[in-house]
Design an enzyme around this catalytic site. Structure first.
Site, PDB file in Angstrom:
ATOM      1  CB  CYS A 415       0.187  -9.841   4.665  1.00 30.78           C
ATOM      2  SG  CYS A 415       1.234  -9.052   5.263  1.00 30.78           S
ATOM      3  CG  HIS A 459       2.783  -7.814   1.025  1.00 30.69           C
ATOM      4  ND1 HIS A 459       1.490  -8.773   1.826  1.00 30.69           N
ATOM      5  CD2 HIS A 459       2.903  -8.829   0.372  1.00 30.69           C
ATOM      6  CE1 HIS A 459       1.137  -9.380   1.059  1.00 30.69           C
ATOM      7  NE2 HIS A 459       2.012  -9.741  -0.508  1.00 30.69           N
ATOM      8  CG  ASP A 475       1.377 -12.403  -2.512  1.00 31.94           C
ATOM      9  OD1 ASP A 475       1.499 -12.983  -0.814  1.00 31.94           O
ATOM     10  OD2 ASP A 475       1.173 -11.397  -2.829  1.00 31.94           O
TER      11      ASP A 475
END
Lengths: 657, 324
Positions: A415, A459, A475
């Protein structure tokens, strides 16, 4: 029966320890140092065990103990060894290990009961050093056994003739009697927030969590850990997995490889307006030795002793060095806040020159083709969605133009790669963007309805500033690899990369772990996190609002006093009380003796009563009746309660003039 | 300092100790009479607790608090247990057999636990002499304590003050109580070994009424009695018949030995005269002769046997010179 000696036989300095006492002492110290042995260098553990064994050998052979100089020599060598290992002997770890060694050395000079008792007290002290490392339920259970064993050792020292099982029973009884007082002290003892003085430098090492920077590899290595980051307990329904974005530190400055928080300042907290949904919840945060606290989406309240930074980050006023519980209200999708400081926006557009030329060119292309910022964002999301990117915990290494290489060549990353690349693209295209690190998801424990967020849920995502909507969360990982956010890390990453417990098929094992963790959470909340605030809350709920230390001390002493009285009552319960008939007779004899008629030891009740009646003719009838009543009650076939009462009344009413 | 103060003010001491000595019959150690203070070990334990508490506050160790408070509770429970170990024991004194001066009087105390639990490690210590003994009282049982108290001079020896002490179960507290049971032991004068008084003209005063010893006529045999001297046993006859027989002499009824105070010169001093008389009494008893005792103001008719010897020795033990 032992021979009478002139020295005081209970003087602990005069009594020598027996082999049994030494064995008990060594056994209980072994339990105490067992957890330390796993942390100590192997040679130190071995040395300590050798010292224990040596002492036991001396005891078995009744040999004289080694000279003071030899013991001192061993101590010096061990201290030198520790210094070589740690380059200091004063830190927490070396200090504790030396203490463990000194327990062995103390045993080597343990001759009398006093030495043995001092070694036992050292054992109690060593127990507490274990809690500096871990305070979990298994540690507590093991140390409970150690307390039991050391206490039994002390009982053995006080009663040398008894068997070990009865000493163990006595120790158990003592601990059982101690438990209520311990509970009262734990709840009511006026708590002070530590520390009282500076702690050693290495006191807070080894805490995992997010850091002030983010570069490729930071989060993917953190995600290998299944240590718990925090737990959250919601009042009512918990939000869905894909909406659980726990915001942590925000990254503003990018140097081509690493994102950093950069400079930050605090602002006055203003709660957001509107919002689709609010959540009330409590977070129990594991210590991470940083300032920031985690909040779901947009925080609508501020916990005690916390402030708000300019970018909406909640920060505690002191470093989180012990487990911290705080309560929060969060709003999902509040009314947009479109006012933002121009300087801040300029900061959110800064890209390091000379890096990632292909990405810069792509961003310029999007800018050309789009009329609004929203369109740019949509193009970027579409680009990621169609790029067949792979989500992996073991991304390939990247060179100088990391964003370029990730976007166009390796196409595999974690991520942080997605967030970093997306934020870079946005800034290059003229859309203000920042990177948010935190946690996404977290597992809902079916047993206690608490969401457990682990380091593996770490994350990173981005937020872009749109003039009409303010800061909006994008995201990029969710766009490229939707499964990550829908179902969590374990469904998004190839299985071979996951550690055993993270694999999806081991459901039953995870169920057991959930149960265990529900218990561990209760332990954390009720035992480990009982601090001054919780004490105040508890007393408040009991009706003692704003209890200061004076009230607490008074309450404590009241409770302890009542407990001691209860214990005293218990202690006398199983002792025979003097027979009421005998007591009445004794009182009668005392009354007569006061008038000069003393009973001689050989005199029976009948003769005595007759003699007293002759001596005191005024009370003749009463004395004779008491005498015959006593004889009837004491030696007769049955003693009735009425008869006893009559005897007592008559003795009480006997008037001798 | 406190001890000397109490010694000078016995009434105050009685109030402090909670009883007036000597105590007749069974003494029960009620709470009023049991004292309890921490031992040096107890203070060390307390210091350990303070260190643990400070450490727990400083490092915010919840389990450190739990441990500290558990140990504090254990100390408190230990105090109650220590007091209980001594509470309501019933003490009674047994008979002490008479001894000779210079020996030890064996005082017997019986500690009745009167409880369903055991009471381990109870120390009984005689304060004056330092004689002491550690006993365990089993559940519902009685423990016997024998205190060997040196008896230095003749007369009645009172037991005096005895301390009962315990530090069970943890050794952190010391509970004790004083008792002064009404127990006494008769102490005979130290017997001086010396030959029996010579059978001379001095006997005119009546020490010896028979002509000459050994010239008694043998009158026959009779059955042996326990009080007979072994020298009068007819061993030859015993070897023949297997029955114990004693020789009887016709002159014996008259052969009375008077152990007379007046036989001994005043230069010897009272105690030494009594010692010599005691030694004679024992020697005469061994010889099996009839002997009587004459002291100023006391006369014990001639006799023999254990009871007679005891009466003579008691008279010697309790002798008071008239006019003094």
């Amino acid at each position: 029966m032992s021979v009478a000696l002139s020295a005081h036989p209970f003087a602990p300095e005069a009594r020598l320890v027996s082999t049994r006492d030494v064995a008990w002492l060594i056994g209980s110290l072994l339990i105490v140092i067992a957890p330390h042995a796993t942390r100590a260098p192997w040679w130190l553990t071995l040395l300590t065990l050798c010292l224990f064994g040596w002492r036991f050998y001396f005891s078995l052979n009744r040999a004289p103990l080694p000279s003071k100089w030899l013991v001192l020599g061993v101590a010096m060598v061990a201290m030198l060894g520790v210094w070589i290992e740690y380059r200091t002997i004063f830190g927490r770890q070396p200090g504790i290990l030396l203490l463990m060694l000194f327990a062995g050395l103390k045993l080597l000079e343990t001759r009398s009961h006093r030495d043995a008792a001092a070694a036992a007290f050292l054992g109690y002290f060593l127990i507490v050093t274990n809690f500096l490392y871990t305070q979990t339920i298994p540690t507590a259970a093991l140390m409970g056994v150690a307390v039991f064993a050391i206490s039994a050792t002390l009982v053995g020292l006080a009663a040398p003739q008894r068997t070990s099982p009865s000493n163990l029973r006595t120790a158990g009884l003592l601990l059982a009697h101690a438990a209520p007082a311990a509970l009262a002290l734990f709840l009511l003892f006026p708590r002070v927030q530590g520390p009282l003085w500076g702690l050693p430098q290495d006191a807070y090492t080894g805490m995992t969590g997010l850091s002030e920077t983010m570069s490729p590899g930071t989060l993917s290595s953190l995600a290998q850990s299944d240590a718990i980051a925090f737990r959250a307990e919601f009042e009512g329904e918990a939000p869905l997995q894909r909406l659980r974005y726990w915001r942590g530190p925000l990254m503003w400055d990018f140097d081509g490889r690493t994102w950093t928080i950069g400079s930050s300042f605090l602002v006055n907290f203003e709660p957001p307006k509107g919002g689709r949904q609010t959540h009330r919840y409590a977070v129990v945060l594991e210590p991470h030795n940083r300032h920031w606290l985690f909040a779901l989406e947009t925080a609508a309240s501020l916990p005690e002793r916390a402030r708000m930074s300019f970018d909406g980050q909640i920060v505690a006023t002191s470093l989180v060095r012990s487990r911290l519980r705080y309560e929060l209200v969060s709003v999902i999708a509040p009314d947009p806040d479109t006012a933002e400081d121009p300087g801040t926006l300029r900061r959110a557009l800064r890209v390091p020159p000379g890096y990632n030329p292909r990405a810069v060119a792509l961003a310029a292309e999007w800018r050309e083709a789009s009329r609004t910022d929203e369109e740019v964002v949509e193009r970027a999301i579409g680009f990621l969605r169609q790029g067949r990117y792979v989500y992996t915990l073991e991304p390939p290494l990247l060179g100088r133009h990391g964003v370029d290489e990730f976007l166009f060549e390796t196409r595999a990353g974690f991520c942080e790669h997605y967030a970093s690349a997306f934020a870079f693209l946005m800034r290059a295209a003229g859309v203000p963007a920042r990177v948010v690190t935190g946690y996404q998801g977290g597992a809902l424990n079916a047993f206690d309805n608490i969401i457990t967020v682990r380091q593996s849920d770490a994350h990173a995502w981005t937020e872009v500033f749109l003039r009409s909507r303010g800061w909006v969360r994008i995201d990029p990982t969710a766009a490229a690899v939707p499964r990550r956010v829908e179902a969590g890390l374990s469904r998004a990453v190839p299985e071979a990369e996951l550690r055993a417990l993270m694999r999806p098929e081991l459901e039953w094992l995870r169920g057991m772990r959930d149960q265990w963790e529900a218990l561990a959470h209760k332990w954390n909340v009720w035992v480990l996190d009982y601090n001054p605030e919780r004490q105040r809350d508890l007393l408040g709920s009991l009706g003692m609002r704003d209890a200061d230390w004076r009230t607490l001390t008074a309450a404590l002493f009241t409770v302890l006093g009542l407990m001691t009285l209860a214990l005293l009552a218990w202690s006398l319960r199983r002792i025979k009380r003097p027979d009421p008939v005998q007591r009445a007779w004794r009182a009668f004899c005392l009354k007569l003796a006061a008038r000069g008629v003393e009973r001689s030891p050989h005199e029976g009740p009948r003769d005595y009563a007759a003699r007293a009646a002759r001596a005191l003719p005024a009370a003749r009838r009463a004395i004779l009746r008491i005498g015959s009543l006593y004889i009837g009650l004491r030696y007769g076939a049955q003693a009735s309660a009425a008869g006893i009462a009559r005897l007592r009344r008559m003795v009480r009413e006997l008037r001798l003039t | 300092m406190i001890e000397s103060l109490l010694a000078r003010a016995p009434r105050f001491a009685n109030w402090v100790y909670g009883f007036t000595p000597p105590e007749r019959g069974t003494v029960v150690l009620v709470h009023r009479r049991v004292y309890i203070v921490p031992t040096r070990l107890g203070w060390l334990f307390g210091a350990t607790l303070v260190i643990l508490l400070i450490g727990s506050i400083n490092y915010a160790l919840s389990l450190g608090f739990v441990l500290t408070f558990l140990l504090a509770g254990m100390g408190l429970a230990g105090m109650v247990h220590t007091a209980r170990n001594l509470a309501r024991i019933a003490v009674s004194a047994g008979r002490a057999e008479p001894v000779y001066a210079g020996e030890s009087a064996q005082f017997r105390l019986y500690l009745d636990g009167r409880a369903a639990f055991e009471r381990p490690a109870i120390l009984a210590r005689h304060l004056r002499s330092g004689a002491q003994l550690v006993v365990d009282i089993a559940p519902g049982a009685l423990a016997e304590v024998v205190l060997a108290v040196p008896a230095s001079s003749r007369g009645w020896l009172a037991l005096g003050r005895v301390m009962l002490e315990t530090r069970f179960p943890l050794g952190l507290f010391r509970a004790w109580s004083y008792i002064e049971p009404d127990a006494r032991c008769l102490v005979y004068p130290r017997p001086e070994r010396s030959p029996l008084p010579p059978y001379t003209a001095e006997a005119a005063s009546g020490a010896m009424r028979s002509p000459t010893p050994g010239n008694d006529d043998f009158a026959g045999l009779r059955g042996y009695q326990l009080s007979d001297s072994p020298r009068h046993v007819a061993w030859k006859a015993v070897a023949r018949s297997g029955d114990m027989l004693t020789k009887q002499f016709t002159g014996e009824a008259a052969a009375q030995l008077w152990l007379d105070w007046a036989l001994l010169g005043a230069a010897l001093g009272v105690e030494q005269r009594l010692s010599r008389l005691a030694g004679w009494a024992l020697a005469a008893d061994r010889a099996g002769t009839l002997y009587g005792l004459r002291l100023p103001g006391v006369e014990i008719a001639p006799g023999r046997g254990d009871a007679h010897r005891g009466a003579c020795l008691q008279a010697l033990a309790l002798f008071q010179e008239p006019g003094k």
